[in-house]
Design a protein around this motif. Sequence first.
Motif, mmCIF file in Angstrom:
data_model
loop_
_atom_site.group_PDB
_atom_site.id
_atom_site.type_symbol
_atom_site.label_atom_id
_atom_site.label_comp_id
_atom_site.label_asym_id
_atom_site.label_seq_id
_atom_site.Cartn_x
_atom_site.Cartn_y
_atom_site.Cartn_z
ATOM 1 N N THR A 178 8.188 -1.812 -1.056
ATOM 2 C CA THR A 178 9.212 -1.422 0.153
ATOM 3 C C THR A 178 10.371 -0.596 -0.638
ATOM 4 N N LYS A 179 11.359 -1.410 -0.988
ATOM 5 C CA LYS A 179 12.417 -0.215 -0.952
ATOM 6 C C LYS A 179 11.834 0.282 -2.220
ATOM 7 N N ALA A 180 11.006 0.443 -2.832
ATOM 8 C CA ALA A 180 11.118 1.877 -3.908
ATOM 9 C C ALA A 180 11.139 2.881 -3.027
ATOM 10 N N LYS A 181 10.066 2.645 -1.439
ATOM 11 C CA LYS A 181 9.321 3.534 -0.906
ATOM 12 C C LYS A 181 10.478 4.227 -0.429
ATOM 13 N N TYR A 182 10.660 2.580 1.336
ATOM 14 C CA TYR A 182 11.069 3.317 2.052
ATOM 15 C C TYR A 182 12.725 2.373 1.825
ATOM 16 N N GLY A 183 13.558 2.293 0.937
ATOM 17 C CA GLY A 183 14.232 1.875 1.598
ATOM 18 C C GLY A 183 14.365 0.335 1.615
ATOM 19 N N PHE A 184 14.861 -0.539 2.590
ATOM 20 C CA PHE A 184 15.171 -2.078 2.138
ATOM 21 C C PHE A 184 14.332 -2.950 3.523
ATOM 22 N N SER A 185 12.966 -1.680 3.643
ATOM 23 C CA SER A 185 12.678 -2.210 4.789
ATOM 24 C C SER A 185 11.264 -3.522 4.288
ATOM 25 N N LEU A 186 10.488 -4.597 4.758
ATOM 26 C CA LEU A 186 9.281 -4.913 5.002
ATOM 27 C C LEU A 186 8.566 -4.260 5.441
ATOM 28 N N ALA A 187 8.266 -3.667 6.630
ATOM 29 C CA ALA A 187 7.268 -3.178 6.886
ATOM 30 C C ALA A 187 6.179 -1.638 6.438
ATOM 31 N N SER A 188 5.429 -2.147 6.573
ATOM 32 C CA SER A 188 3.876 -0.840 6.703
ATOM 33 C C SER A 188 4.329 -0.461 5.561
ATOM 34 N N VAL A 189 4.342 -0.729 5.011
ATOM 35 C CA VAL A 189 3.818 -0.820 3.688
ATOM 36 C C VAL A 189 2.524 0.404 2.897
ATOM 37 N N GLN A 190 2.304 1.145 2.889
ATOM 38 C CA GLN A 190 1.729 1.994 2.671
ATOM 39 C C GLN A 190 0.888 2.373 1.069
ATOM 40 N N GLY A 191 -0.399 2.167 1.328
ATOM 41 C CA GLY A 191 -0.775 3.503 -0.809
ATOM 42 C C GLY A 191 -0.353 4.616 -0.473
ATOM 43 N N GLY A 192 -1.215 4.846 -2.352
ATOM 44 C CA GLY A 192 -1.423 6.318 -2.108
ATOM 45 C C GLY A 192 -1.735 7.515 -1.461
ATOM 46 N N TYR A 193 -2.583 7.112 -0.901
ATOM 47 C CA TYR A 193 -3.372 7.878 -0.517
ATOM 48 C C TYR A 193 -2.807 7.885 1.465
ATOM 49 N N SER A 194 -2.888 8.933 2.051
ATOM 50 C CA SER A 194 -2.556 9.017 4.115
ATOM 51 C C SER A 194 -3.275 9.445 3.991
ATOM 52 N N PRO A 195 -3.058 9.456 5.695
ATOM 53 C CA PRO A 195 -4.515 9.750 6.306
ATOM 54 C C PRO A 195 -5.255 10.805 6.706
ATOM 55 N N ASP A 196 -4.269 11.682 5.998
ATOM 56 C CA ASP A 196 -4.753 13.284 6.216
ATOM 57 C C ASP A 196 -6.117 13.219 4.476
ATOM 58 N N GLN A 197 -4.902 13.064 3.373
ATOM 59 C CA GLN A 197 -5.389 12.838 2.423
ATOM 60 C C GLN A 197 -6.791 12.398 1.966
ATOM 61 N N ILE A 198 -7.013 11.513 2.862
ATOM 62 C CA ILE A 198 -8.359 11.273 2.754
ATOM 63 C C ILE A 198 -9.834 11.652 3.613
ATOM 64 N N ALA A 199 -8.895 11.538 4.581
ATOM 65 C CA ALA A 199 -9.736 13.045 5.298
ATOM 66 C C ALA A 199 -10.188 14.159 4.474
ATOM 67 N N ALA A 200 -9.502 14.736 3.688
ATOM 68 C CA ALA A 200 -9.702 15.842 2.804
ATOM 69 C C ALA A 200 -10.946 15.692 2.478
ATOM 70 N N ALA A 201 -10.712 14.019 1.254
ATOM 71 C CA ALA A 201 -11.583 13.756 0.713
ATOM 72 C C ALA A 201 -12.980 13.130 0.913
ATOM 73 N N GLY A 202 -12.975 13.237 2.261
ATOM 74 C CA GLY A 202 -14.018 13.209 2.407
ATOM 75 C C GLY A 202 -14.653 11.679 3.083
ATOM 76 N N GLY A 203 -14.375 10.292 2.948
ATOM 77 C CA GLY A 203 -13.829 9.599 3.502
ATOM 78 C C GLY A 203 -13.414 8.398 2.778
ATOM 79 N N ASN A 204 -13.277 6.696 3.495
ATOM 80 C CA ASN A 204 -12.593 5.878 2.720
ATOM 81 C C ASN A 204 -13.568 5.928 1.227
ATOM 82 N N ASN A 205 -14.659 5.854 0.888
ATOM 83 C CA ASN A 205 -15.108 5.607 0.008
ATOM 84 C C ASN A 205 -15.412 6.657 -1.181
ATOM 85 N N GLN A 206 -15.104 7.456 -0.495
ATOM 86 C CA GLN A 206 -14.352 8.336 -1.978
ATOM 87 C C GLN A 206 -13.489 8.663 -2.067
ATOM 88 N N VAL A 207 -12.192 8.140 -1.846
ATOM 89 C CA VAL A 207 -11.331 7.744 -2.210
ATOM 90 C C VAL A 207 -10.998 6.626 -3.056
#
Lengths: 341, 201
Positions: B113-142
């Motif tokens: 969380t520090k590397a991505k969002y400063g010093f917050s411990l909330a809402s860690v996100q993976g490498g894919y945003s919802p838009d990228q997942i939708a563009a790739a064709g779904g969760n399973n494809q990603v």
Amino acid sequence: MNDAIAQLIFLIIKAALMSILVVTLVAFIIYFERKFAGFFQGRVGPTYLGPAGAFQSFGDIFKLLSKEDIIPAEADKRVFKLAPYVMFIPAFLVMAVLPFGPVGGTPNLFGYRFDYVIANFDSGLVLLLAMGGIAVYGVVLAGWSSNNKFSLLGGLRAGAQMISYELAMGFAVVGVMVMAGSMNMVKIVEGQSGNFWDWYWAPQLVGGIIFFIASLAELNRTPFDLAEAEQELVAGYLTEYSGMRWGLFMFAEYVNLVVVSGIVSTLYFGGWHAPFTVLDFIPGPVWLLIKIMIMVFIYMWVRWTIFRYRYNQLMSMGWKVLLPLSIANLAVTAIVIAIVG
Amino acid sequence: MVEKILFIIFAVLTVAGAIGTITRKNMIHGLLLLVFTFLNVAAIFFLTQAYFVAMIQILVYAGAIMVLFVFVLMFLNLRSFQQEKQTHRQRWIALVLSVLVLVEFVAVLYGVTKAKYGFSLASVQGGYSPDQIAAAGGNNQVFAKALFNDMLLPFEVASVVLLVAMVGAIIMVKKEKHGQMATRQWEPGAEPALDVAEEEV
């Protein structure tokens, strides 16, 4: 009323409808099974209650409800009570991913979109395998908690059998998945649009047969009903169960029968699609129900025609025949799809 | 909001199941609670829309591995287990190790969380945003792309390790069988004593 609330209301309606549908179907399927069993064995089956004995199942339910509920003194009481539900709930959960008609598109009901499926998500296909895995617990725990040799043996047999055949089943299903390019049940049905020769039973004939045989083992029906082989094990894991707890097991078995028939129809026989595109004016749920009833009849036909397998035959067939065949089927399917596109 | 409430419910159930697992004296009850824990973890995966991981969690952990545990326990005599005195010799080592693992988890989470969002411990996100997942064709494809392209080597190494373990297990079973052959009760060629068998009938 906004769309989210409408969808929530639809969801509740769909879930309620599905449960009612399954329960009524099961009541009549039990009656059909007894009638067909009589027919196959040169008897008449139930005749007294209702026209041609049609209300026999309801009579049975009242009988079971009014029976005394006996729990063995040395049984593990909590697990003993839990086991029927563990068997019962997964069967219903699988119904959530079965599509009964077209999904997505233009609004079709009071200006809102009514999808003919409860849960439309990717990996719906894996759900049915996962729920098969959970249902094993029902049988195994029932066998163990009764504290009875016959029950334990039946439970262990059923558990080993279900685990073995689950593998072949899983690999057979992957063939369909590769052809449809998706694990979403809706997309699998959409991939089979067209006349009946466009459905997956033709290209996936081997996989389909493997799935059918494996599903017989998963359902614990003859020729694979070793878990309750009455000549050897009294009634297997059901020995100590009585009254409505026993009824729940029976009920779960028939719910499973309906569900598996629905899955076979969806994966290999085009789901809600009509056999000829000319007949598309008849709504999808009707077609799926017809297919389910045909599959249920085929399961009954097999049950009352083929003898029970011996345990070592069952195991060697699962591991040495069905599993390699299903892997070969998957490999061939994958290669053909990779070349043809 | 709904997701948060559901998450809290499932998280509490997960922890409760885990505590139940290690406090039950009856091993089958402990195992069942562990299955319950796995199912709740699967529900949490479901809430994060990782449907495939949720299903695999149920299929592999709750469905396959735990059934084998239940099998093994059923063959054993549970009564004798319950009468045995439990050993507590390892508890201080266990305490130290679990604190170390907890510190490691917190440190990793904090680092991410520090590397991505400063010093917050909330809402860690993976490498894919919802838009990228939708563009790739779904969760399973990603998921498949990550597993079979980006992380192919670790995935293969893990598979080989599992295969080695499986082969090892089979070899160990075979050795035992070669060590002790079944002993015959009577001489080869001779009939077994019939009168004994008849008496039993």
